[in-house]
Design a protein around this motif. Structure first.
Motif, PDB file in Angstrom:
ATOM      1  N   VAL A  48       3.761  17.147   0.050  1.00  0.00           N
ATOM      2  CA  VAL A  48       3.131  15.832  -0.036  1.00  0.00           C
ATOM      3  C   VAL A  48       2.593  15.496   1.350  1.00  0.00           C
ATOM      4  CG1 VAL A  48       3.416  13.401  -0.605  1.00  0.00           C
ATOM      5  CG2 VAL A  48       4.721  15.130  -1.859  1.00  0.00           C
ATOM      6  N   CYS A  49       1.276  15.413   1.475  1.00  0.00           N
ATOM      7  CA  CYS A  49       0.628  15.253   2.773  1.00  0.00           C
ATOM      8  C   CYS A  49       0.160  13.812   2.940  1.00  0.00           C
ATOM      9  CB  CYS A  49      -0.553  16.207   2.893  1.00  0.00           C
ATOM     10  SG  CYS A  49      -0.120  17.947   2.616  1.00  0.00           S
ATOM     11  N   ILE A  50       0.679  13.149   3.956  1.00  0.00           N
ATOM     12  CA  ILE A  50       0.352  11.737   4.188  1.00  0.00           C
ATOM     13  C   ILE A  50      -0.484  11.608   5.463  1.00  0.00           C
ATOM     14  CG2 ILE A  50       1.263   9.420   4.543  1.00  0.00           C
ATOM     15  CD1 ILE A  50       3.850  10.304   3.219  1.00  0.00           C
ATOM     16  N   PRO A  51      -1.772  11.274   5.345  1.00  0.00           N
ATOM     17  CA  PRO A  51      -2.572  10.973   6.538  1.00  0.00           C
ATOM     18  C   PRO A  51      -2.310   9.527   6.949  1.00  0.00           C
ATOM     19  CG  PRO A  51      -3.956  10.973   4.584  1.00  0.00           C
ATOM     20  CD  PRO A  51      -2.560  11.259   4.109  1.00  0.00           C
ATOM     21  N   ALA A  52      -1.610   9.348   8.049  1.00  0.00           N
ATOM     22  CA  ALA A  52      -1.135   8.011   8.436  1.00  0.00           C
ATOM     23  C   ALA A  52      -2.051   7.377   9.480  1.00  0.00           C
ATOM     24  CB  ALA A  52       0.287   8.099   8.982  1.00  0.00           C
ATOM     25  N   TYR A  53      -2.084   6.039   9.446  1.00  0.00           N
ATOM     26  CA  TYR A  53      -2.848   5.290  10.456  1.00  0.00           C
ATOM     27  C   TYR A  53      -2.324   3.863  10.559  1.00  0.00           C
ATOM     28  CZ  TYR A  53      -6.725   3.255  13.058  1.00  0.00           C
ATOM     29  OH  TYR A  53      -7.477   2.609  14.002  1.00  0.00           O
ATOM     30  N   ASN A  54      -1.434   3.643  11.485  1.00  0.00           N
ATOM     31  CA  ASN A  54      -1.002   2.319  11.962  1.00  0.00           C
ATOM     32  C   ASN A  54      -0.174   1.453  11.008  1.00  0.00           C
ATOM     33  OD1 ASN A  54      -2.026   2.597  14.532  1.00  0.00           O
ATOM     34  ND2 ASN A  54      -3.964   1.597  14.079  1.00  0.00           N
ATOM     35  N   ASP A  55      -0.496   1.382   9.741  1.00  0.00           N
ATOM     36  CA  ASP A  55       0.128   0.402   8.855  1.00  0.00           C
ATOM     37  C   ASP A  55       1.556   0.815   8.510  1.00  0.00           C
ATOM     38  OD1 ASP A  55       0.849  -1.415   6.909  1.00  0.00           O
ATOM     39  OD2 ASP A  55      -1.119  -1.419   5.950  1.00  0.00           O
ATOM     40  N   PHE A  59       3.300   2.432   5.081  1.00  0.00           N
ATOM     41  CA  PHE A  59       3.803   3.788   5.291  1.00  0.00           C
ATOM     42  C   PHE A  59       5.265   3.914   4.872  1.00  0.00           C
ATOM     43  CE2 PHE A  59       5.994   6.930   7.907  1.00  0.00           C
ATOM     44  CZ  PHE A  59       5.266   8.067   7.608  1.00  0.00           C
ATOM     45  N   THR A  60       6.079   2.926   5.196  1.00  0.00           N
ATOM     46  CA  THR A  60       7.497   3.010   4.841  1.00  0.00           C
ATOM     47  C   THR A  60       7.688   3.044   3.326  1.00  0.00           C
ATOM     48  OG1 THR A  60       7.644   0.593   5.047  1.00  0.00           O
ATOM     49  CG2 THR A  60       8.310   1.902   6.951  1.00  0.00           C
ATOM     50  N   ARG A  61       6.905   2.236   2.602  1.00  0.00           N
ATOM     51  CA  ARG A  61       6.980   2.279   1.137  1.00  0.00           C
ATOM     52  C   ARG A  61       6.523   3.634   0.613  1.00  0.00           C
ATOM     53  NH1 ARG A  61       3.093  -1.644  -2.227  1.00  0.00           N
ATOM     54  NH2 ARG A  61       1.590  -0.398  -1.061  1.00  0.00           N
ATOM     55  N   CYS A  62       5.462   4.159   1.207  1.00  0.00           N
ATOM     56  CA  CYS A  62       4.900   5.431   0.768  1.00  0.00           C
ATOM     57  C   CYS A  62       5.889   6.579   0.955  1.00  0.00           C
ATOM     58  CB  CYS A  62       3.612   5.701   1.556  1.00  0.00           C
ATOM     59  SG  CYS A  62       2.894   7.330   1.274  1.00  0.00           S
ATOM     60  N   ILE A  63       6.410   6.742   2.163  1.00  0.00           N
ATOM     61  CA  ILE A  63       7.285   7.883   2.433  1.00  0.00           C
ATOM     62  C   ILE A  63       8.627   7.737   1.730  1.00  0.00           C
ATOM     63  CG2 ILE A  63       8.334   7.011   4.581  1.00  0.00           C
ATOM     64  CD1 ILE A  63       8.002   9.878   5.698  1.00  0.00           C
ATOM     65  N   ALA A  64       9.091   6.507   1.546  1.00  0.00           N
ATOM     66  CA  ALA A  64      10.342   6.301   0.806  1.00  0.00           C
ATOM     67  C   ALA A  64      10.206   6.781  -0.636  1.00  0.00           C
ATOM     68  CB  ALA A  64      10.738   4.830   0.845  1.00  0.00           C
ATOM     69  N   SER A  65       9.020   6.552  -1.229  1.00  0.00           N
ATOM     70  CA  SER A  65       8.803   6.983  -2.609  1.00  0.00           C
ATOM     71  C   SER A  65       8.762   8.500  -2.723  1.00  0.00           C
ATOM     72  CB  SER A  65       7.496   6.383  -3.144  1.00  0.00           C
ATOM     73  OG  SER A  65       6.357   7.037  -2.612  1.00  0.00           O
ATOM     74  N   VAL A  66       8.372   9.164  -1.637  1.00  0.00           N
ATOM     75  CA  VAL A  66       8.349  10.635  -1.621  1.00  0.00           C
ATOM     76  C   VAL A  66       9.761  11.189  -1.491  1.00  0.00           C
ATOM     77  CG1 VAL A  66       7.544  12.685  -0.375  1.00  0.00           C
ATOM     78  CG2 VAL A  66       6.024  10.710  -0.645  1.00  0.00           C
ATOM     79  N   LEU A 129      -1.266  12.041  -0.322  1.00  0.00           N
ATOM     80  CA  LEU A 129      -0.798  10.701  -0.687  1.00  0.00           C
ATOM     81  C   LEU A 129      -1.163   9.744   0.440  1.00  0.00           C
ATOM     82  CD1 LEU A 129       0.791   8.970  -2.750  1.00  0.00           C
ATOM     83  CD2 LEU A 129       2.857   9.461  -1.414  1.00  0.00           C
ATOM     84  N   HIS A 130      -2.142   8.879   0.186  1.00  0.00           N
ATOM     85  CA  HIS A 130      -2.532   7.911   1.216  1.00  0.00           C
ATOM     86  C   HIS A 130      -1.391   6.936   1.480  1.00  0.00           C
ATOM     87  CE1 HIS A 130      -6.522   9.330   1.793  1.00  0.00           C
ATOM     88  NE2 HIS A 130      -6.888   9.129   0.547  1.00  0.00           N
ATOM     89  N   GLN A 131      -1.308   6.454   2.710  1.00  0.00           N
ATOM     90  CA  GLN A 131      -0.140   5.692   3.132  1.00  0.00           C
ATOM     91  C   GLN A 131       0.007   4.354   2.416  1.00  0.00           C
ATOM     92  OE1 GLN A 131      -0.495   4.926   7.336  1.00  0.00           O
ATOM     93  NE2 GLN A 131      -1.947   3.263   7.048  1.00  0.00           N
ATOM     94  N   ALA A 252      -8.951  -1.399   2.088  1.00  0.00           N
ATOM     95  CA  ALA A 252      -8.554  -0.614   3.252  1.00  0.00           C
ATOM     96  C   ALA A 252      -9.645  -0.646   4.310  1.00  0.00           C
ATOM     97  CB  ALA A 252      -8.268   0.825   2.828  1.00  0.00           C
ATOM     98  N   GLN A 253      -9.304  -0.140   5.500  1.00  0.00           N
ATOM     99  CA  GLN A 253     -10.244  -0.178   6.607  1.00  0.00           C
ATOM    100  C   GLN A 253     -11.493   0.651   6.320  1.00  0.00           C
ATOM    101  OE1 GLN A 253      -7.706   1.027   9.834  1.00  0.00           O
ATOM    102  NE2 GLN A 253      -7.018  -1.040  10.229  1.00  0.00           N
ATOM    103  N   ILE A 254     -11.326   1.787   5.630  1.00  0.00           N
ATOM    104  CA  ILE A 254     -12.477   2.617   5.283  1.00  0.00           C
ATOM    105  C   ILE A 254     -13.401   1.849   4.346  1.00  0.00           C
ATOM    106  CG2 ILE A 254     -13.205   4.694   4.058  1.00  0.00           C
ATOM    107  CD1 ILE A 254     -10.751   6.095   5.121  1.00  0.00           C
ATOM    108  N   SER A 255     -12.819   1.213   3.332  1.00  0.00           N
ATOM    109  CA  SER A 255     -13.625   0.454   2.378  1.00  0.00           C
ATOM    110  C   SER A 255     -14.334  -0.715   3.059  1.00  0.00           C
ATOM    111  CB  SER A 255     -12.739  -0.063   1.245  1.00  0.00           C
ATOM    112  OG  SER A 255     -12.133   1.000   0.555  1.00  0.00           O
ATOM    113  N   LYS A 256     -13.642  -1.386   3.970  1.00  0.00           N
ATOM    114  CA  LYS A 256     -14.258  -2.497   4.701  1.00  0.00           C
ATOM    115  C   LYS A 256     -15.478  -2.013   5.481  1.00  0.00           C
ATOM    116  CE  LYS A 256     -10.239  -5.507   5.410  1.00  0.00           C
ATOM    117  NZ  LYS A 256      -9.311  -6.065   6.415  1.00  0.00           N
ATOM    118  N   PHE A 257     -15.325  -0.864   6.138  1.00  0.00           N
ATOM    119  CA  PHE A 257     -16.444  -0.324   6.906  1.00  0.00           C
ATOM    120  C   PHE A 257     -17.613   0.001   5.989  1.00  0.00           C
ATOM    121  CE2 PHE A 257     -18.797   3.379   8.389  1.00  0.00           C
ATOM    122  CZ  PHE A 257     -19.228   2.944   9.630  1.00  0.00           C
TER     123      PHE A 257
END
Length: 348
Positions: A48-55, A59-66, A129-131, A252-257
């Motif tokens: 399970v590959c998580i590309p992380a960025y700041n949030d 992130f804690t919810r994401c990795i806990a579910s993994v 899995l996005h964060q 998300a930041q990508i969508s905002k941009f």
């Protein structure tokens, strides 16, 4: 794509994995991982590959579910683009040997960071899995594995649940064989612009497909472009209909941009259409659909830039065709907005 199947089964297997640090150069990292595989007693069933960025909260919810997944062996590869140490400190705090952490200096940015995370994987089945996404059930990976094994599939798409920032589920959206077929057969006229399958977090594939990468020249259309190429390289695709993956609806930041630079996104669309050698009619339909579907986000300046881009890339005949079919898609978009606002259909 030779065949498409749908089913789900369950199986209980547990194997251990180990953790390590990795250098910055991608080729060196890949070589090190190959050497590690030779010396590893057991290869994990899942990466399970998580590309992380700041949030850190997401992130804690994401990795806990993994890490709470049961009856499967897994590794969790975290590729961190953050400009703070919050995620690094959290991983040190949980101290789980299944987690492999890598810090990008300088940051890779999306989607290059997604590819880096995927190439660091060692598991038989790989997923991104996005964060801000998470697995809703502790048996999500177990169900995916069973589904792929039973149907002898090398790619699996899972259903998803859309949630707000607080995690409250707004709607559940099972995936179907029909959606996968439409994704494949409707490309690029429809499905380059309209994502029928959901976020990258719902896709699971055998590691032999790692050579199919996210196009680093694409951002807004990186997922649909990737899905089409992944389906094209697959011999058997299956779906796990249940919405076992939670997808955050927050912008998300990508969508905002992207939403604030729609003229740049349109340039990206022209690149993708040229890349896939789309016909003139398919190109006109895709451009008209994109402009119509984002009509409420356009600003006068960016809309004028978009008109210049259409004139630049299209012939006079193709430009007129685009303007002719635009009202059709605009009307359809108004109908979808009506379903969302009045009927409460989140993903109408």
């Amino acid at each position: 794509m030779k065949k498409i199947l749908m089913h789900a089964v369950r199986q209980n297997i547990v194997i251990g994995v180990e953790s390590d640090d990795y250098p910055n150069d991608l080729k060196t990292k890949q070589k090190l991982f190959k050497n590690t595989l030779i010396n590893t007693v057991s290869v994990p069933q899942f990466s399970v590959c998580i590309p992380a960025y700041n949030d850190i909260e997401c992130f804690t919810r994401c990795i806990a579910s993994v890490l709470r997944q049961k009856d499967v062996s897994l590794e969790c590869v975290v590729c961190d683009d953050s400009n703070s140490d919050s995620i690094f400190n959290y991983i040190n705090k949980i101290n789980d040997s299944r987690v492999r952490y890598y810090r990008n200096k300088p940051p890779n940015g999306a989607p290059k960071n997604w590819n880096s995370a995927l190439h660091l994987s060692q598991g038989d089945v790989v997923t991104l899995l996005h964060q801000d996404d998470w697995y809703r059930s502790e048996s999500t990976l177990k169900d995916v594995l069973g589904c792929m094994q039973r149907n002898d599939a090398d790619v699996c798409f899972c259903g998803q649940a859309i949630a707000n920032e607080s995690g409250e589920v707004l709607g559940e959206y099972p995936v179907s064989v029909g959606k996968v077929l439409r994704m494949y057969t409707g490309f690029p006229r429809r499905t380059l612009v309209v994502n029928l399958l959901g976020a990258p977090s719902v896709v699971f594939f055998q590691r032999r497909h790692l050579d199919v990468e996210y196009d680093v020249k694409l951002l807004y259309f990186s997922d649909t472009d990737y899905y089409y190429r992944l389906l094209s390289s697959s011999s058997a695709v299956t779906v796990l209909a249940e919405p076992n993956v939670g997808i955050s609806r927050s912008v998300a930041q990508i969508s905002k941009f992207c939403l604030s630079h729609l003229d740049s996104v349109l340039e990206e669309l022209f690149y993708a259409l040229k890349k896939h050698q789309a016909s003139s009619i398919d190109s006109c339909a895709a451009v008209a659909r994109f402009v119509a579907s984002n009509l409420r986000h356009w600003r006068v300046a960016s809309l004028l830039s978009a008109l210049k881009l259409i004139w630049k890339h299209f012939s006079l005949q193709a430009t007129l065709l685009t303007f002719f079919i635009f009202p059709i898609f605009a009307g359809h978009m108004c109908y979808r907005l009506f379903l969302r606002k009045v009927c409460g259909r989140i993903w109408a």
